[in-house]
Write an enzyme that holds these catalytic residues in place. Sequence first.
Site, short mmCIF file in Angstrom:
data_model
loop_
_atom_site.label_atom_id
_atom_site.label_comp_id
_atom_site.label_asym_id
_atom_site.label_seq_id
_atom_site.Cartn_x
_atom_site.Cartn_y
_atom_site.Cartn_z
N VAL A 1 -7.26 76.26 -100.53
CA VAL A 1 -5.88 76.70 -100.74
C VAL A 1 -5.28 77.22 -99.44
O VAL A 1 -4.14 76.89 -99.09
CB VAL A 1 -5.80 77.76 -101.86
CG1 VAL A 1 -4.40 78.34 -101.95
CG2 VAL A 1 -6.21 77.15 -103.19
N TYR A 2 -6.05 78.03 -98.71
CA TYR A 2 -5.57 78.46 -97.39
C TYR A 2 -5.28 77.25 -96.51
O TYR A 2 -4.24 77.18 -95.84
CB TYR A 2 -6.60 79.37 -96.72
CG TYR A 2 -6.25 79.68 -95.29
CD1 TYR A 2 -5.23 80.58 -94.98
CD2 TYR A 2 -6.92 79.07 -94.24
CE1 TYR A 2 -4.89 80.87 -93.68
CE2 TYR A 2 -6.59 79.35 -92.91
CZ TYR A 2 -5.57 80.24 -92.64
OH TYR A 2 -5.23 80.50 -91.33
N ALA A 3 -6.21 76.30 -96.49
CA ALA A 3 -6.00 75.09 -95.69
C ALA A 3 -4.72 74.38 -96.09
O ALA A 3 -3.95 73.93 -95.23
CB ALA A 3 -7.20 74.16 -95.83
N THR B 1 -2.01 75.61 -97.28
CA THR B 1 -0.82 76.30 -96.77
C THR B 1 -0.61 75.98 -95.30
O THR B 1 0.54 75.91 -94.84
CB THR B 1 -0.92 77.83 -96.96
OG1 THR B 1 -1.95 78.38 -96.13
CG2 THR B 1 -1.16 78.20 -98.41
#
Length: 246
Positions: free
Chosen positions: A156-158, A160
């Site tokens: 999920v961070y990736a 973004t």
Amino acid sequence: METLSLDGRTALITGASSGIGTASARALAREGVDVALAARREDELAELADEIESDYGVETLAVPTDVREEEAVDAMVEECVERFDGLDVVLNNAGLGRGGAVESLSTEDYRLMQETNVDGMFFTTRAALPHLKESEGNLIFIGSFAGQYPRPSNPVYAATKWWTRGFAHSVEASVGDEGVAVTVINPTEVRTEFGADTGESFAERFEQGEVTEPEEIAEAVVFAAGQRNSTVSELDLYRRDKFSHF
């Protein structure tokens, strides 16, 4: 590339209270740039503003702001423009990381990352662009290695950060003919507080010299901000052994 003097220009930095934001504020101030410092931690901002004024003799403005809040971001940009009579450089740096597999990531952490890394960069860019068009200024995004390659430990961070790159380059295409330069800077691990909210920070995990230092990213920010006619479209700063661990 032909560069210009940054002396007397104005920069707005989000996420300025620590790490890359603090180092970039200092590096730009060293070049004579007046800096507006934005983050949620008011005390840290005020202390940094005082230190920068004392060390470099430039003007500063501390603007406590949560970039997730649309109206607060609009007010942040307006206050900066009113104080400095314009805006030349914007560093979209505020970001948040939460680790974990998709099936175990809480909805709260998912939304925090989306609201900070996506909404915050959009709100800041939208509010700043009219002023950057006036100054033919520089809009700089802090991306990530995670926005270029799959990140199985933190999808999920990736995602973004993939959004950050796609958004930044699309904005670059839409405003280039109006004289605005847009840059994405992609670090790998940087020795900052990043990760401290959910465990060990990068500053705690790595010894000095093992990975990138915030000051190295700050020098890339100065380089990008100093271009006169060209734009540094994308700049990667990776730890030297990154691909051996990839």
